[in-house]
Scaffold this active site. Structure first.
Site, mmCIF file in Angstrom:
data_model
loop_
_atom_site.group_PDB
_atom_site.id
_atom_site.type_symbol
_atom_site.label_atom_id
_atom_site.label_comp_id
_atom_site.label_asym_id
_atom_site.label_seq_id
_atom_site.Cartn_x
_atom_site.Cartn_y
_atom_site.Cartn_z
ATOM 1 N N ALA A 3 -8.300 1.807 0.764
ATOM 2 C CA ALA A 3 -8.158 3.262 0.650
ATOM 3 C C ALA A 3 -9.507 3.898 0.343
ATOM 4 C CB ALA A 3 -7.142 3.597 -0.439
ATOM 5 N N THR A 17 9.265 2.190 -0.355
ATOM 6 C CA THR A 17 8.623 3.167 0.527
ATOM 7 C C THR A 17 9.311 4.536 0.508
ATOM 8 O OG1 THR A 17 7.999 3.653 2.802
ATOM 9 C CG2 THR A 17 9.972 2.316 2.520
ATOM 10 N N ASN A 63 -16.766 0.109 -8.910
ATOM 11 C CA ASN A 63 -15.729 -0.906 -8.684
ATOM 12 C C ASN A 63 -15.907 -2.076 -9.627
ATOM 13 O OD1 ASN A 63 -13.409 -1.631 -7.145
ATOM 14 N ND2 ASN A 63 -14.612 -3.224 -6.145
ATOM 15 N N ARG A 64 -14.769 -2.694 -9.987
ATOM 16 C CA ARG A 64 -14.781 -3.887 -10.839
ATOM 17 C C ARG A 64 -15.666 -4.956 -10.207
ATOM 18 N NH1 ARG A 64 -9.095 -6.838 -11.517
ATOM 19 N NH2 ARG A 64 -9.367 -6.852 -9.266
ATOM 20 N N GLY A 90 -1.099 11.433 -5.154
ATOM 21 C CA GLY A 90 -1.231 11.081 -3.740
ATOM 22 C C GLY A 90 -0.020 11.410 -2.873
ATOM 23 N N LYS A 130 -3.204 -3.536 6.636
ATOM 24 C CA LYS A 130 -3.908 -2.461 7.346
ATOM 25 C C LYS A 130 -5.150 -2.945 8.109
ATOM 26 C CE LYS A 130 -2.356 1.417 4.532
ATOM 27 N NZ LYS A 130 -2.742 2.572 3.718
ATOM 28 N N ASP A 138 -4.414 7.969 7.393
ATOM 29 C CA ASP A 138 -4.632 8.157 5.946
ATOM 30 C C ASP A 138 -5.759 9.155 5.703
ATOM 31 O OD1 ASP A 138 -2.680 6.495 4.865
ATOM 32 O OD2 ASP A 138 -3.961 4.725 4.944
ATOM 33 N N ASN A 177 -3.226 2.366 9.945
ATOM 34 C CA ASN A 177 -1.918 2.543 9.285
ATOM 35 C C ASN A 177 -0.849 3.044 10.241
ATOM 36 O OD1 ASN A 177 -2.808 5.232 9.498
ATOM 37 N ND2 ASN A 177 -1.451 5.811 7.821
#
Ligand code: NAP
Length: 291
Positions: A135, A20, A155-156, A251, A71, A107, A92
């Site tokens: 996210a 972190t 997305n996958r 980010g 989260k 966030d 968060n």
């Protein structure tokens, strides 16, 4: 910093927490503002989240951040939840209230602040979101609030993208978002240029050679790329966008501002631009020469 009987504690709940950057943000802010406050990481093992939240309250912690994978899981253990965090479905930041913690999502406003500073506008933009996890939800809600003209979620697992698109359309009251399977990116409408927000885990340290889409022809459609990953600071996604002539950002500023907003919620302090820049420099030096 002097730790004494009046020192207040804040911390990070997650698993893992070892890499972190948040202590660099909060301890810099506390020191600069002469607040008697210390911020530490708490590694919370699988299955111990309830005990961690109740224990944090019992130990008189002022507040906590919450990170992967907790989260959304933390929500049932809160006394209150801020409407924005409820809408996003992810918390968060925990702020101490009368009988427990109130959950916030910093966030999303953190990303907005970071994008504003980087000169990335959202109003009227056609945006690709790569990924449909936690996210991506915050990004999608931000884009909807800030007046994006079109959102395509790739997305996958296409079902997750469809579900997110449905939620965004329901929240915005218009057909703003649609879903695509990640592998179908070659079928994106031609002749368009997009803002692309990269929200998958691909390219994170130590797997720095990966990008969610490796094909260079995709990046010719991107005028701006925003990668939520901050380690490494120059991800493969960032390189691919820049090599195709686009602007690209990582980010780290989002991380800074989600922390600044959390700190303001805990302490009531107002963090000015110069102090935010100081915390940003501290984060970059904590990351090493690469940042
Ligand atoms: P998450 O909920 O676990 O979502 C992960 C996403 O990545 C999903 O869409 C998943 O697709 C996709 N993915 C994972 N492996 C993949 C693969 N091999 N191929 C294609 N797609 C793959 O995670 P999150 O909480 O949204 O976090 C995502 C990223 O955002 C992380 O890197 C995190 O560090 C970053 N983040 C940064 C900040 C900041 O302050 N800068 C804040 C929050 C998050 P499936 O649905 O198909 O599994």
């Amino acid at each position: 910093m002097t730790i004494n009987g009046y020192t207040r504690t804040c911390g990070l709940i997650g698993n893992p927490v070892e890499h972190t950057m948040s202590p660099a943000i909060h301890n810099t802010l506390a020191e600069a503002l002469s607040e008697n406050l210390v911020y530490v990481p708490f590694h919370v093992p699988d299955g111990k989240l309830r005990e961690a939240v109740e224990g944090a309250f019992a130990l008189n912690l002022l507040g906590c951040n919450v990170t992967v994978p907790y989260k959304s899981q933390v929500i049932p253990f809160l006394k209150e939840i801020d409407p924005l965090a409820e809408k996003i479905g992810a918390v968060n930041t925990l702020v101490r209230v009368q009988d427990g913690f109130k959950g916030y999502n910093t966030d999303m406003p953190g990303l907005l602040q970071a994008m504003r500073e980087d000169g990335v506008r959202l109003e009227g933009e056609k945006v690709l979101i790569l990924g449909a996890g936690g996210a991506a939800r915050a990004v999608a809600m931000l884009l909807s609030e800030q007046g994006a003209s079109q959102i395509i979620i790739l997305n996958r697992t296409v079902e997750k993208a469809k579900e997110l698109a449905r939620e965004v359309n329901a929240a915005s009251g218009r057909q703003l978002a649609r879903a695509m399977a990640l592998a179908d990116y070659p079928f994106l409408p031609g002749g368009e240029k997009y803002l692309a927000v990269q929200t998958t885990n691909l390219g994170m340290f130590p797997r720095v050679e990966e990008a969610v889409i490796e094909d260079r022809t995709f990046y010719e459609k991107i005028h701006t790329g925003y990668d939520l990953i901050f380690n490494p600071s120059r991800t493969k996604f960032v390189s691919l966008v820049e090599e195709s002539g686009g602007r690209a950002f990582n980010g780290l500023k989002m991380l800074l501002y989600q922390g600044v907003i959390a700190y303001e919620l805990w302490t009531g302090a107002k963090v000015g631009v110069e102090l935010a820049e100081k915390a940003y420099r501290q984060m970059r030096s904590a990351m090493g020469p690469e940042a």
